[in-house]
Design a protein around this motif. Sequence first.
Motif, PDB file in Angstrom:
ATOM      1  N   LEU A  65       0.863  -1.180   0.000  1.00  0.00           N
ATOM      2  CA  LEU A  65       0.000   0.000   0.000  1.00  0.00           C
ATOM      3  C   LEU A  65       0.895   1.224   0.000  1.00  0.00           C
ATOM      4  O   LEU A  65       1.787   1.350   0.841  1.00  0.00           O
ATOM      5  CB  LEU A  65      -0.887   0.014   1.247  1.00  0.00           C
ATOM      6  N   MET A  66       0.651   2.127  -0.928  1.00  0.00           N
ATOM      7  CA  MET A  66       1.412   3.360  -0.954  1.00  0.00           C
ATOM      8  C   MET A  66       0.549   4.487  -0.431  1.00  0.00           C
ATOM      9  O   MET A  66      -0.533   4.744  -0.963  1.00  0.00           O
ATOM     10  CB  MET A  66       1.874   3.661  -2.370  1.00  0.00           C
ATOM     11  N   VAL A  67       1.017   5.124   0.609  1.00  0.00           N
ATOM     12  CA  VAL A  67       0.293   6.272   1.154  1.00  0.00           C
ATOM     13  C   VAL A  67       1.182   7.503   1.109  1.00  0.00           C
ATOM     14  O   VAL A  67       2.406   7.418   1.061  1.00  0.00           O
ATOM     15  CB  VAL A  67      -0.192   6.032   2.603  1.00  0.00           C
ATOM     16  N   GLU A  68       0.516   8.624   1.159  1.00  0.00           N
ATOM     17  CA  GLU A  68       1.189   9.894   0.927  1.00  0.00           C
ATOM     18  C   GLU A  68       1.789  10.464   2.200  1.00  0.00           C
ATOM     19  O   GLU A  68       2.850  11.068   2.209  1.00  0.00           O
ATOM     20  CB  GLU A  68       0.118  10.840   0.378  1.00  0.00           C
ATOM     21  N   LEU A  80      -5.030   0.592   7.957  1.00  0.00           N
ATOM     22  CA  LEU A  80      -5.491  -0.491   8.831  1.00  0.00           C
ATOM     23  C   LEU A  80      -6.602  -1.279   8.146  1.00  0.00           C
ATOM     24  O   LEU A  80      -6.617  -2.515   8.193  1.00  0.00           O
ATOM     25  CB  LEU A  80      -5.988   0.095  10.153  1.00  0.00           C
ATOM     26  N   ALA A  81      -7.520  -0.587   7.492  1.00  0.00           N
ATOM     27  CA  ALA A  81      -8.613  -1.268   6.801  1.00  0.00           C
ATOM     28  C   ALA A  81      -8.081  -2.129   5.657  1.00  0.00           C
ATOM     29  O   ALA A  81      -8.520  -3.270   5.467  1.00  0.00           O
ATOM     30  CB  ALA A  81      -9.624  -0.241   6.289  1.00  0.00           C
ATOM     31  N   VAL A  82      -7.113  -1.609   4.908  1.00  0.00           N
ATOM     32  CA  VAL A  82      -6.543  -2.374   3.791  1.00  0.00           C
ATOM     33  C   VAL A  82      -5.764  -3.573   4.327  1.00  0.00           C
ATOM     34  O   VAL A  82      -5.862  -4.682   3.803  1.00  0.00           O
ATOM     35  CB  VAL A  82      -5.626  -1.484   2.921  1.00  0.00           C
ATOM     36  N   GLU A  83      -5.014  -3.342   5.400  1.00  0.00           N
ATOM     37  CA  GLU A  83      -4.210  -4.409   5.983  1.00  0.00           C
ATOM     38  C   GLU A  83      -5.123  -5.548   6.477  1.00  0.00           C
ATOM     39  O   GLU A  83      -4.832  -6.721   6.249  1.00  0.00           O
ATOM     40  CB  GLU A  83      -3.385  -3.821   7.142  1.00  0.00           C
ATOM     41  N   ARG A  89      -7.773 -12.266   3.597  1.00  0.00           N
ATOM     42  CA  ARG A  89      -7.638 -13.066   2.385  1.00  0.00           C
ATOM     43  C   ARG A  89      -6.266 -13.747   2.333  1.00  0.00           C
ATOM     44  O   ARG A  89      -5.846 -14.221   1.267  1.00  0.00           O
ATOM     45  CB  ARG A  89      -7.851 -12.158   1.173  1.00  0.00           C
ATOM     46  N   GLY A  90      -5.573 -13.762   3.473  1.00  0.00           N
ATOM     47  CA  GLY A  90      -4.325 -14.512   3.559  1.00  0.00           C
ATOM     48  C   GLY A  90      -3.109 -13.806   2.985  1.00  0.00           C
ATOM     49  O   GLY A  90      -2.124 -14.455   2.628  1.00  0.00           O
ATOM     50  N   HIS A  91      -3.154 -12.509   2.894  1.00  0.00           N
ATOM     51  CA  HIS A  91      -2.034 -11.774   2.294  1.00  0.00           C
ATOM     52  C   HIS A  91      -1.444 -10.744   3.248  1.00  0.00           C
ATOM     53  O   HIS A  91      -2.138 -10.121   4.034  1.00  0.00           O
ATOM     54  CB  HIS A  91      -2.487 -11.068   1.014  1.00  0.00           C
ATOM     55  N   PHE A  92      -0.151 -10.607   3.133  1.00  0.00           N
ATOM     56  CA  PHE A  92       0.633  -9.580   3.770  1.00  0.00           C
ATOM     57  C   PHE A  92       0.381  -8.206   3.190  1.00  0.00           C
ATOM     58  O   PHE A  92       0.190  -8.088   1.978  1.00  0.00           O
ATOM     59  CB  PHE A  92       2.080  -9.817   3.380  1.00  0.00           C
ATOM     60  N   LEU A  93       0.535  -7.184   3.980  1.00  0.00           N
ATOM     61  CA  LEU A  93       0.524  -5.835   3.407  1.00  0.00           C
ATOM     62  C   LEU A  93       1.741  -5.073   3.898  1.00  0.00           C
ATOM     63  O   LEU A  93       1.968  -4.950   5.103  1.00  0.00           O
ATOM     64  CB  LEU A  93      -0.742  -5.072   3.803  1.00  0.00           C
ATOM     65  N   LEU A  94       2.504  -4.579   2.982  1.00  0.00           N
ATOM     66  CA  LEU A  94       3.606  -3.680   3.318  1.00  0.00           C
ATOM     67  C   LEU A  94       3.124  -2.260   3.069  1.00  0.00           C
ATOM     68  O   LEU A  94       2.491  -1.991   2.052  1.00  0.00           O
ATOM     69  CB  LEU A  94       4.817  -3.965   2.425  1.00  0.00           C
ATOM     70  N   ILE A  95       3.417  -1.388   3.998  1.00  0.00           N
ATOM     71  CA  ILE A  95       2.959  -0.007   3.862  1.00  0.00           C
ATOM     72  C   ILE A  95       4.159   0.869   3.522  1.00  0.00           C
ATOM     73  O   ILE A  95       5.179   0.830   4.213  1.00  0.00           O
ATOM     74  CB  ILE A  95       2.288   0.461   5.169  1.00  0.00           C
ATOM     75  N   CYS A  96       4.043   1.628   2.460  1.00  0.00           N
ATOM     76  CA  CYS A  96       5.122   2.523   2.031  1.00  0.00           C
ATOM     77  C   CYS A  96       4.630   3.957   2.137  1.00  0.00           C
ATOM     78  O   CYS A  96       3.619   4.317   1.542  1.00  0.00           O
ATOM     79  CB  CYS A  96       5.510   2.233   0.585  1.00  0.00           C
ATOM     80  N   GLU A 118       3.380  -8.527  -5.190  1.00  0.00           N
ATOM     81  CA  GLU A 118       2.661  -9.007  -6.369  1.00  0.00           C
ATOM     82  C   GLU A 118       1.686  -7.976  -6.901  1.00  0.00           C
ATOM     83  O   GLU A 118       1.194  -8.090  -8.019  1.00  0.00           O
ATOM     84  CB  GLU A 118       1.852 -10.237  -5.999  1.00  0.00           C
ATOM     85  N   GLY A 119       1.350  -7.026  -6.053  1.00  0.00           N
ATOM     86  CA  GLY A 119       0.373  -6.037  -6.478  1.00  0.00           C
ATOM     87  C   GLY A 119       0.396  -4.854  -5.532  1.00  0.00           C
ATOM     88  O   GLY A 119       0.900  -4.949  -4.413  1.00  0.00           O
ATOM     89  N   ILE A 120      -0.128  -3.744  -6.007  1.00  0.00           N
ATOM     90  CA  ILE A 120      -0.008  -2.495  -5.258  1.00  0.00           C
ATOM     91  C   ILE A 120      -1.360  -1.797  -5.158  1.00  0.00           C
ATOM     92  O   ILE A 120      -2.064  -1.658  -6.158  1.00  0.00           O
ATOM     93  CB  ILE A 120       0.998  -1.545  -5.965  1.00  0.00           C
ATOM     94  N   VAL A 121      -1.700  -1.382  -3.952  1.00  0.00           N
ATOM     95  CA  VAL A 121      -2.825  -0.465  -3.766  1.00  0.00           C
ATOM     96  C   VAL A 121      -2.211   0.912  -3.558  1.00  0.00           C
ATOM     97  O   VAL A 121      -1.365   1.089  -2.681  1.00  0.00           O
ATOM     98  CB  VAL A 121      -3.684  -0.848  -2.538  1.00  0.00           C
ATOM     99  N   ALA A 122      -2.617   1.869  -4.388  1.00  0.00           N
ATOM    100  CA  ALA A 122      -1.976   3.186  -4.322  1.00  0.00           C
ATOM    101  C   ALA A 122      -2.990   4.282  -4.042  1.00  0.00           C
ATOM    102  O   ALA A 122      -3.991   4.402  -4.739  1.00  0.00           O
ATOM    103  CB  ALA A 122      -1.243   3.478  -5.630  1.00  0.00           C
ATOM    104  N   MET A 123      -2.740   5.035  -2.987  1.00  0.00           N
ATOM    105  CA  MET A 123      -3.413   6.309  -2.794  1.00  0.00           C
ATOM    106  C   MET A 123      -2.653   7.247  -3.722  1.00  0.00           C
ATOM    107  O   MET A 123      -1.499   7.602  -3.432  1.00  0.00           O
ATOM    108  CB  MET A 123      -3.253   6.790  -1.359  1.00  0.00           C
TER     109      MET A 123
END
Lengths: 347, 347
Positions: A65-68, A80-83, A89-96, A118-123
Motif C-alpha cells: 500500500l502506498m500512502v502519501e 489499517l482497513a486495507v491491511e 484473504r491470507g495476504h501480507f501488506l507492506l505499507i510505504c 505481487e500487487g499495489i494499492v496506491a493512494m
Amino acid sequence: MRVTLRDIATRAGVTKATVSYAMSGKPNVSADMRVRILDIARELGYQPNVTARALSVGRAPTLALMVENIANPFYPEFALAVERAARERGHFLLICNTDADPDIGRTYLRRIAGQLSEGIVAMAGHLRIDDIAAVNQSGVPVVVCMWEEPEIAPPAPCVTVDFAHAAAIAAEHLLSLGHRRIGVLVDGDAHELHHQRRLGGFMHTMHAAGIDIDASHIVRAPDTIASGKQAARALLATAPSLTAIFATNDLLALGALRAAHEMRIKIPQQLSVIGITDIRAASESYPALTSVAVQTREVAAHAIDLLLGLIDGTIPVAPPPLIITPSASQLMVRESTAPPRRSRNSE
Amino acid sequence: MRVTLRDIATRAGVTKATVSYAMSGKPNVSADMRVRILDIARELGYQPNVTARALSVGRAPTLALMVENIANPFYPEFALAVERAARERGHFLLICNTDADPDIGRTYLRRIAGQLSEGIVAMAGHLRIDDIAAVNQSGVPVVVCMWEEPEIAPPAPCVTVDFAHAAAIAAEHLLSLGHRRIGVLVDGDAHELHHQRRLGGFMHTMHAAGIDIDASHIVRAPDTIASGKQAARALLATAPSLTAIFATNDLLALGALRAAHEMRIKIPQQLSVIGITDIRAASESYPALTSVAVQTREVAAHAIDLLLGLIDGTIPVAPPPLIITPSASQLMVRESTAPPRRSRNSE
C-alpha cells in the motif's frame, strides 16, 4: 473455550512445536505421530487460526500500500482497513509512506513492483500518472484508491468514493438546518485544489437550492488542523455573518472548531461546522464533529478483491472505475451542527 | 532553477531514459555518449536527487518496521520518524502492522527476515521474545524500540526512552504546582500492566516527596481515548477530592479531558491532567494537553543507525540497551495543568 496447540500438545504428550510441525506437514515429525496429532486435534475440535496459517504457507503473498502521509490520521486508518482486508484473504501488506514526494513514490513503485510485491494499492494523489501506468503495464497490477481528480481518468483500475455525493450530503444537512450564509474550507494550496470534486458537489447542491456561496468565502488550505484553524480564523474575521462552515476534510473542520474556540464563537449556537471522512478524531473532538463518513472499509475490501483478481487473472485487466456511492445514512450528526440563530441568519 | 535529467537530455539531444542510463552506468549507453552526457550534466550544474538515487541503485536496501496498532496515533508518528531516518540514509522502510496479534507478528518477522528486509526495527511490546530472538539469531538484525518491560532484558539490541524518568518529570510538575491528591490512569488491562515502568517512576517521585497515592486511585485502562474517558469518569465519580490526574499515555489523558468536560469539571481550574509522549493530538486538543514529550526522532535515528551498523557489521552484535534520557526541558506545559484550588486541595 478455544482449543489451542498447547491443548493438543498436552494430550499427545509432545511439545507445542511438534504439534505445529505436524499441522504444517513439516518433515521433522514422523508420519505416525502426525496422524496421531491430527486425530487428537479433530477429537478436541481444534480450529486453526486461518489467518496466521494462510500467511505462513506458500509463496510470499505480499501486497503493498502506498500512502502519501502516514502522519495524517486518515492514512493510517485507511491502511489499517486495507491491511485487515488483505490479511482476511491470507495476504501480507507492506505499507510505504512516500512523504508526498513523487520521486520517492516512483522509486517505491519500481522497487516494490520489481522485487517485493505481487500487487499495489496506491493512494495516488501524489504519484505521477505515468509512473503508475508504467508499473501497471509491466504486469504488476496497481489498484488506485480514493481517486478524486474530476477530469483525469485514473491511470489504473480504481476504487473510490463518490466524493461529490458526500459533499452534497453535507450541503443538504446545512440547508435542512436553515443555513444560508456558509463558508467553505477546501483542501488545496496556491497551485492546486485537491478536493475539486467535493467542492463541486457542495456548490451544485447549494446552487440547486438557490443559495449562492460568495467566492471570497471559499478558502483553500492544506489538509492539517493548524492550517484549517488559520484559514477559518481569517474567514470568520472577514465574514462575521457566516453561520456555518463546510470543510472538505475533517482536519480542516477540526481546525475550524479550534478557530471558533479561540475567537469565542460558540459551536453550534453561533457557528455550525461539518467535515467529510469521519476520521476517528471527529467523534473524539470537543465538540464532537458532524461529518459525512467515507466508507473506508468498503473501499479497502473492494480494492483488495480487485487487486487479487487482477493478480490471479480472474478479473480482466482495467475494469472501469468502481465508485462507491455513500448512502444518506452516512451522515454522522454530532455536536458541531445546529440551526443558525435568527440574529445571525437574518439579513 | 533546479537542473533536471530532462534539461540534460534536451541539451544532449537524447531521451531522458538515455541520460538516466548514462548516469547510473548501465551498459546500454556507449562510452562516448556517457562521457558526453556527464560533461553536459557538469556544465549545467546538475545535482542528483541523492535520496531517490540511493533508493534506486544497488540491491534492495529494505528495512522493516513492525508496529502493533497503526490506528493508535503514536505508531504512525513514530513510523514517520523511522521512515525519514531510513530514507536519509538511503534505505526503504516497509511498515508492517501486526494488529497486536503475536501470531501475525511471528509470521511477519519470519517472512520479512527470510525474503524482504535486511533488518527489522520492532516495537516489541506485542511480539514474543523468542520470536524476536530467533530472527535475530538467524542473522537478520532486529533492533527493539521503546521497550519498557521493567524486569525482562530486551531480546535484541534496543533503543528506548527512560520512561520512568519521563513519568518522574510529570510527577514533579504536578508536585511543583501543589497537587497532593492525584489519580493515575495506567495503560493496561486485567491481565497486564503495560506501563509499569512509568507508574514506577511516578510513584517513586511521589513517595520521595512524602505523597502517598491511594491504590484505589490507580486505574488501568487500555490505551484509547474512549477507555481513558470511561476510566477517568469512574475515578472522578468515586474520588471527587482529586485535583489532578496523571496518565501514562496521552490518549488516556485526552480521555480524561473528555470525562471532565462531560462531568462539567473545569480544566485546569478544578482538575489538572498530564500525559506522556506528546503525540500531535496533545497540542491540538481542547484544552491543549500538558505532556512529557518522548524523543521519537532521536529514538528513530539511533535505531536506524544501530540497525545499519549491525547489518554492515561495523557494530558488534548485541550492544547493551541504549536508553535515551529525557531532559527536564521535554515537559510541554499547556492548558491542562495549573495549581489546584485551595478548596479542593485542603483536607
